[in-house]
Motif scaffolding. Structure first.
Motif, short mmCIF file in Angstrom:
data_model
loop_
_atom_site.label_atom_id
_atom_site.label_comp_id
_atom_site.label_asym_id
_atom_site.label_seq_id
_atom_site.Cartn_x
_atom_site.Cartn_y
_atom_site.Cartn_z
N THR A 279 0.84 -1.20 0.00
CA THR A 279 0.00 0.00 0.00
C THR A 279 0.88 1.26 0.00
O THR A 279 0.39 2.36 0.26
CB THR A 279 -0.98 0.01 1.20
N GLN A 280 2.15 1.04 -0.27
CA GLN A 280 3.12 2.13 -0.47
C GLN A 280 3.22 3.08 0.72
O GLN A 280 3.26 4.28 0.58
CB GLN A 280 2.76 2.91 -1.75
N ARG A 281 3.20 2.47 1.94
CA ARG A 281 3.39 3.28 3.14
C ARG A 281 4.88 3.54 3.38
O ARG A 281 5.25 4.33 4.23
CB ARG A 281 2.81 2.59 4.38
N LEU A 282 5.75 2.80 2.68
CA LEU A 282 7.20 3.00 2.82
C LEU A 282 7.88 2.64 1.51
O LEU A 282 7.32 1.92 0.69
CB LEU A 282 7.76 2.17 3.97
N GLU A 283 9.11 3.17 1.35
CA GLU A 283 9.81 2.98 0.09
C GLU A 283 10.35 1.56 -0.08
O GLU A 283 10.29 0.97 -1.13
CB GLU A 283 10.99 3.94 -0.01
N SER A 284 10.92 1.03 1.00
CA SER A 284 11.44 -0.33 0.91
C SER A 284 11.36 -0.98 2.28
O SER A 284 11.34 -0.29 3.30
CB SER A 284 12.88 -0.33 0.40
N ILE A 285 11.31 -2.29 2.26
CA ILE A 285 11.05 -3.04 3.49
C ILE A 285 12.13 -2.83 4.55
O ILE A 285 11.84 -2.79 5.75
CB ILE A 285 10.84 -4.56 3.15
N ASP A 286 13.38 -2.66 4.11
CA ASP A 286 14.46 -2.51 5.10
C ASP A 286 14.36 -1.18 5.86
O ASP A 286 15.05 -0.98 6.85
CB ASP A 286 15.84 -2.70 4.45
N ARG A 287 13.48 -0.27 5.40
CA ARG A 287 13.31 1.00 6.11
C ARG A 287 12.09 0.97 7.04
O ARG A 287 11.67 1.98 7.58
CB ARG A 287 13.18 2.15 5.11
N HIS A 288 11.53 -0.21 7.21
CA HIS A 288 10.33 -0.35 8.04
C HIS A 288 10.67 -0.10 9.52
O HIS A 288 11.75 -0.47 9.98
CB HIS A 288 9.73 -1.75 7.86
N HIS A 289 9.70 0.47 10.26
CA HIS A 289 9.92 0.76 11.68
C HIS A 289 10.07 -0.50 12.53
O HIS A 289 10.38 -0.41 13.71
CB HIS A 289 8.82 1.67 12.24
N PHE A 290 9.83 -1.68 11.92
CA PHE A 290 10.08 -2.93 12.64
C PHE A 290 11.48 -2.91 13.25
O PHE A 290 11.68 -3.30 14.40
CB PHE A 290 9.94 -4.13 11.67
N ALA A 291 12.45 -2.48 12.43
CA ALA A 291 13.86 -2.55 12.87
C ALA A 291 14.07 -1.75 14.16
O ALA A 291 14.67 -2.26 15.12
CB ALA A 291 14.77 -2.03 11.77
#
Ligand code: 5GP
Length: 366
Positions: A279-291
């Motif tokens: 849903t294009q909430r972020l540019e790429s998965i590695d930039r997710h706030h999960f980290a």
């Protein structure tokens, strides 16, 4: 890679953020859409390609949401979708799920919010291939490791799954309609309803419309989880945090100050990696706030959001987290275990889930 995928599949998992109609099987969607096409309700050719696709774009996802709403006007269809969704989650070794859905009124089809929910529950009762524990009085299952991990549903043991329901308030609804949903949730407490969700298009509706119903739910002892910060809307995020929800979902667009509040209040976050990417909430998965949350040891749980819509599974979300953020097998199983603390079910269920995951730990880590 294959071994890690297999491990992610075998871990007993907890799913706390999955929408019923977003969990529809592709094959069922295809079949039902074809019938609607034959009846002239929809133009089947216009959706056929989208149904057959796995990597759907954002506009294509919204196209399917519209189709889900047409399908969900029929009680039998609702029961079937619920039945199949739970069978599919159990096949992924999900041992506890809080499945959320928006109760729907549709006068022309003789559907009320209550009859919609009765259809969902009928679907749960119809499941035979898996042992489903959905009543609030069910707080112990067959916790043997064979029952948890068996892949042979025709064998002596069936898989076990606890199912609890969350009733969603759609952001398009009025205050009165939202209140009706909370009243229904209170009426259906003994049938496995354990909380309230706020969802629907994040750019639609005003926070003050839902606040009375959410406050009422809290006063009545019903936990709430909110789709929070899916789009930038700082004022709304702050208002959401003011009512101290028991959990929040997504949290993609939070400013530092709001993150501080979430972290200091230890509000668990339902993380939906594939959904946020699609849903294009972020540019790429590695930039997710999960980290950041994982590093901070903040409470969180990996979830699918809409496994049918986004062509994912809970196992796949664990694999994605492991392969993107370098989590070890042991860390993955700990992640699953930590989620037990944030479920809305009874302490008895939490104890049973702890036993299940402990048993799996012993078995898998041998
Ligand atoms: P249902 O409530 O009909 O079982 O599941 C589909 C509904 O869940 C959608 O119509 C929408 O209201 C809500 N939903 C599904 N995925 C998302 C999501 O990613 N964000 C938000 N805000 N709502 C969603």
């Amino acid at each position: 890679m294959e071994e890690l995928k297999e491990w992610c599949h075998l871990i007993p998992k907890i799913e706390l953020h999955a929408h019923l109609n977003g969990s529809i099987r592709d094959s069922t969607l295809f079949e039902l859409a074809k019938v609607l096409g034959e009846k002239g309700v929809i133009v089947f050719a216009a959706v056929e390609d989208v149904i057959m696709k796995s990597g759907r774009s954002l506009p294509e996802c919204f196209q399917l949401f519209d189709l889900f709403h047409i399908l969900a006007t029929d009680h039998e269809t609702v029961a079937r979708i619920a039945k199949e969704a739970i069978e599919d989650f159990a096949a992924e070794n999900v041992v506890y799920i809080e499945l959320r859905t928006t109760p729907k009124n549709n006068e022309s089809k003789g559907m009320t919010k209550r009859s919609y929910m009765e259809a969902v529950i009928k679907g749960l009762r119809a499941i035979e291939t898996v042992s489903v524990y959905f009543l609030n009085t069910d707080d112990s299952t067959d916790n043997s490791i064979e029952a948890i991990l068996t892949n042979d549903i025709h064998g002596a043991k069936k898989k076990n799954i606890y199912v609890r329901l969350l009733l969603s308030i759609d952001r398009r609804e009025t205050t009165a309609a939202a209140m009706e949903t909370v009243d229904l949730a209170l009426e259906l407490k003994d049938l496995g309803v354990v909380g309230i969700d706020l969802s629907g298009n994040p750019v639609v509706g005003e926070w003050n419309t839902f606040l009375p119903a959410l406050t009422y739910a809290k006063e009545q002892g019903l936990p709430i989880t909110l789709h929070c910060g899916e789009v930038p809307n700082r004022k709304e995020v702050q208002s959401m945090l003011d009512i101290c929800p028991q959990r929040i979902g997504h949290a993609c667009f939070l400013e530092n100050e709001e993150w501080e509040r979430v972290k200091s209040s230890k509000i668990p976050v339902e993380i939906c990696l594939t959904s946020n990417l699609r849903t294009q909430r972020l540019e790429s998965i590695d930039r997710h706030h999960f980290a950041d949350l994982y590093k901070a040891k903040h409470p969180m749980v990996l979830c699918t959001d809409d496994p049918g819509l986004f062509s994912t599974s809970v196992s796949n979300e664990y694999y994605l987290a492991a392969s993107t953020f370098g989590l070890s097998k042991g860390e993955l199983i700990d992640l699953a275990q930590n989620a037990i603390e944030f479920v809305f079910a009874s302490d008895g269920v939490k104890k049973a889930l702890t036993d299940i995951i402990q048993a799996a730990k012993r078995e898998l880590q041998q």
